[in-house]
Design a protein around this motif. Structure first.
Motif, PDB file in Angstrom:
ATOM      1  N   PHE A   3      48.987  42.505  44.485  1.00 32.59           N
ATOM      2  CA  PHE A   3      48.279  41.256  44.796  1.00 32.59           C
ATOM      3  C   PHE A   3      48.372  40.941  46.288  1.00 32.59           C
ATOM      4  O   PHE A   3      47.403  40.528  46.906  1.00 32.59           O
ATOM      5  CB  PHE A   3      48.892  40.098  43.996  1.00 32.59           C
ATOM      6  CG  PHE A   3      48.481  40.061  42.559  1.00 32.59           C
ATOM      7  CD1 PHE A   3      47.351  39.360  42.163  1.00 32.59           C
ATOM      8  CD2 PHE A   3      49.223  40.724  41.593  1.00 32.59           C
ATOM      9  CE1 PHE A   3      46.967  39.317  40.831  1.00 32.59           C
ATOM     10  CE2 PHE A   3      48.851  40.685  40.263  1.00 32.59           C
ATOM     11  CZ  PHE A   3      47.718  39.984  39.875  1.00 32.59           C
TER      12      PHE A   3
ATOM     13  N   ALA B 106      52.981  38.292  37.468  1.00 33.85           N
ATOM     14  CA  ALA B 106      52.013  38.254  36.368  1.00 33.85           C
ATOM     15  C   ALA B 106      50.968  39.358  36.526  1.00 33.85           C
ATOM     16  O   ALA B 106      50.748  39.842  37.635  1.00 33.85           O
ATOM     17  CB  ALA B 106      51.316  36.907  36.355  1.00 33.85           C
ATOM     18  N   ASP B 107      50.320  39.744  35.413  1.00 31.67           N
ATOM     19  CA  ASP B 107      49.218  40.698  35.548  1.00 31.67           C
ATOM     20  C   ASP B 107      47.938  39.939  35.909  1.00 31.67           C
ATOM     21  O   ASP B 107      47.914  38.707  35.918  1.00 31.67           O
ATOM     22  CB  ASP B 107      49.042  41.545  34.281  1.00 31.67           C
ATOM     23  CG  ASP B 107      48.695  40.706  33.061  1.00 31.67           C
ATOM     24  OD1 ASP B 107      47.879  39.782  33.180  1.00 31.67           O
ATOM     25  OD2 ASP B 107      49.255  40.975  31.981  1.00 31.67           O
ATOM     26  N   LYS B 108      46.892  40.694  36.218  1.00 32.17           N
ATOM     27  CA  LYS B 108      45.670  40.105  36.755  1.00 32.17           C
ATOM     28  C   LYS B 108      45.030  39.098  35.778  1.00 32.17           C
ATOM     29  O   LYS B 108      44.630  38.000  36.179  1.00 32.17           O
ATOM     30  CB  LYS B 108      44.667  41.223  37.071  1.00 32.17           C
ATOM     31  CG  LYS B 108      43.740  40.886  38.191  1.00 32.17           C
ATOM     32  CD  LYS B 108      42.954  42.126  38.592  1.00 32.17           C
ATOM     33  CE  LYS B 108      42.018  41.827  39.731  1.00 32.17           C
ATOM     34  NZ  LYS B 108      41.297  43.001  40.186  1.00 32.17           N
ATOM     35  N   ALA B 111      47.050  35.975  35.577  1.00 33.39           N
ATOM     36  CA  ALA B 111      46.939  35.223  36.835  1.00 33.39           C
ATOM     37  C   ALA B 111      45.610  34.465  36.898  1.00 33.39           C
ATOM     38  O   ALA B 111      45.559  33.306  37.322  1.00 33.39           O
ATOM     39  CB  ALA B 111      47.068  36.175  38.019  1.00 33.39           C
TER      40      ALA B 111
END
Lengths: 248, 243
Positions: A3, B106-108, B111
């Motif tokens: 991210f 968190a995963d995408k 999120a």
């Protein structure tokens, strides 16, 4: 890509100035010097601006702007306390370094591809193999410029990064690379100094790759690789020290 | 159980002691304000509690975990809204929220879901695709707090959350902060007296790195023998010399 790395890539790609200087400006220079070369009579024996010499030089020059992108991003993250927010998150030291470095590598490769694509369109003759080899040969220079950006961004304000990476480094890498004019014009001592620095060696290695002079590559590339390793290590050290001391 | 326990927490910069032996407990679900003038040591305290700075002496436990020996554990249960807005300028409001939730592991998909929920909760639907750098100061602050809340921390640190905002934007943010009461432990630093008085369950007055008084606004007024909170603060902050 994480991210954080993806965020950094977006931040850089969405900055129009970055795109202009990183991509459009080197291409503009390539095109202008290509036009200039067409007006130089063949009898002058001036081969510096022939595409096989010019393109690797412009590719290295374009990489110098990557220092500016990376350095500005880190310096702004520090000054706007974005790094402070991330320091209190579970991100570890390695996450920060890969997060800032990883997005810059594809940018460097993309920049090289665009530069060569423009040169091919203008008539560069180079095999696909040599072109791919040249991209690989440019990687140590890419790491070098990323390291300089990381180092400057970790210890300077964004204005200082703009001055050092945007003005000084780009000029230094242009003047001392042998792209715009022959280093012989500096005299023997000046030429020796230029070859103690990584820029001319990076350009020579890239030119050797384009020209298929494979034996000449290692002798030039190791100097670039040593500079890249030392500067990148210094950047990691300064960034890690800042982080552990909570300095932003 | 106390959410936060400080024990002799100290920080020096060179010869200057910025935070001096801070000992304090904050209960779970409490909204605690650290009040002090500029340079009192409020932000330094928050930076130590959030793992950005290492204390020179003392320790603190957050939800039972030490900031010295269990920092990663501490970081997984806290979040911070720094004094500056600290948003990613070229990312949209939605992307900023996704980024922070992702950074916390968190995963995408999770999120994106959390970001959508946060946008609804904070009334940011109209600006969700706007880049953060184009937002007004008030919206940037609101986004900053939403970014700190999206991970649903057990302990939230708000460092001068309304600094530089106009009266209307400040009051609006107060309403958001008040909603947090009882849901999580909140430590708020401020130098606005009315903010501390209006929002917090208890207030700690920090002067030159030392905690000079702790209590509710009423208790502090009573202790200082003053009718209004400003007079009480001045009396307690100066040891009565300016009162």
């Amino acid at each position: 890509m994480s991210f954080f790395a993806m965020r950094n890539l977006k931040e850089m790609l969405r900055d129009k100035l970055n795109l202009f200087f990183g991509l459009a400006f080197p291409l503009l220079i390539l095109f202008l010097l290509f036009l200039l070369n067409r007006n130089i009579p063949a009898q002058a024996g001036m081969t510096l601006f022939h595409l096989e010499n010019l393109t690797p030089g412009v590719a290295v020059f374009g990489l110098s702007f990557v220092s500016l992108f990376g350095g500005m991003l880190i310096a702004r993250d520090r000054s706007e306390a974005f790094l402070l927010r991330l320091y209190s998150s579970p991100l570890r030291a390695g996450d920060f370094l890969t997060g800032y470095t990883l997005p810059l590598l594809p940018l460097c490769v993309g920049q090289g591809i665009c530069c060569f694509a423009a040169a091919f369109a203008l008539g560069l003759r180079c095999s696909v193999g040599n072109f791919l080899l040249c991209l690989a040969v440019l990687l140590p220079a890419a790491v070098l410029f990323i390291g300089i950006g990381l180092l400057c961004g970790s210890c300077m304000t964004d204005k200082q990064v703009g001055g050092i990476c945007g003005a000084l480094l780009t000029n230094l890498s242009a003047w001392l690379s042998g792209t715009w004019f022959s280093l012989d014009l500096f005299g023997a001592a000046g030429k020796r100094i230029a070859y103690c620095l990584p820029f001319a060696n990076a350009v020579d290695a890239a030119r050797a790759a384009v020209g298929g002079d494979y034996g000449a590559i290692p002798g030039k590339l190791w100097i670039v690789a040593v500079y890249a390793a030392v500067l990148f290590a210094a950047a990691v050290l300064v960034f890690s020290r800042n982080r552990s001391s909570g300095r932003v | 159980m106390n959410a936060i326990e400080l024990c002799g927490l100290t920080k020096k910069f060179g010869r200057r002691t910025v935070v001096d032996g801070l000992t304090l407990s904050v209960g779970e679900g409490e909204l605690f304000a650290l009040l002090g003038v500029n340079g009192a040591g409020k932000s330094t305290t928050i930076r130590m509690l959030s793992g950005v700075l290492t204390p020179d002496a003392g320790d603190a436990r957050i939800m039972g975990a030490s900031i010295l020996t269990e920092l990663q554990k501490v970081k997984s249960v806290i979040n911070v809204s720094p004094q500056e807005t600290a948003v990613a300028p070229n990312l949209s409001v939605f992307e900023n929220l996704v980024l922070i939730f992702g950074v916390y592991g968190a995963d995408k998909a999770a999120a994106k879901k959390a970001a959508s929920d946060s946008i609804s909760e904070f009334g940011m639907a109209e600006i969700q695709n706007q880049r953060a750098k184009t937002l007004s100061g008030g919206w940037q602050r609101r986004l900053s707090i939403a970014m700190a809340l999206i991970t649903q921390p057990k302990v939230l640190f708000l460092d001068e959350p309304t600094l530089g905002l106009d009266v209307l934007a400040r009051r609006e943010l107060w309403r958001e902060i008040e909603k947090l009461r009882g849901k999580m432990t909140v430590v708020l630093t401020t130098h606005y007296l009315e903010e501390a008085e209006a929002l917090s369950d208890r207030i700690g007055i920090l002067v030159s790195g030392r905690l000079t008084a702790v209590g509710t606004a009423e208790e502090l007024k009573k202790r200082a023998g003053k009718a209004n909170f400003e007079d009480a603060f001045v009396a307690l902050a100066t040891g009565g010399t300016e009162a």
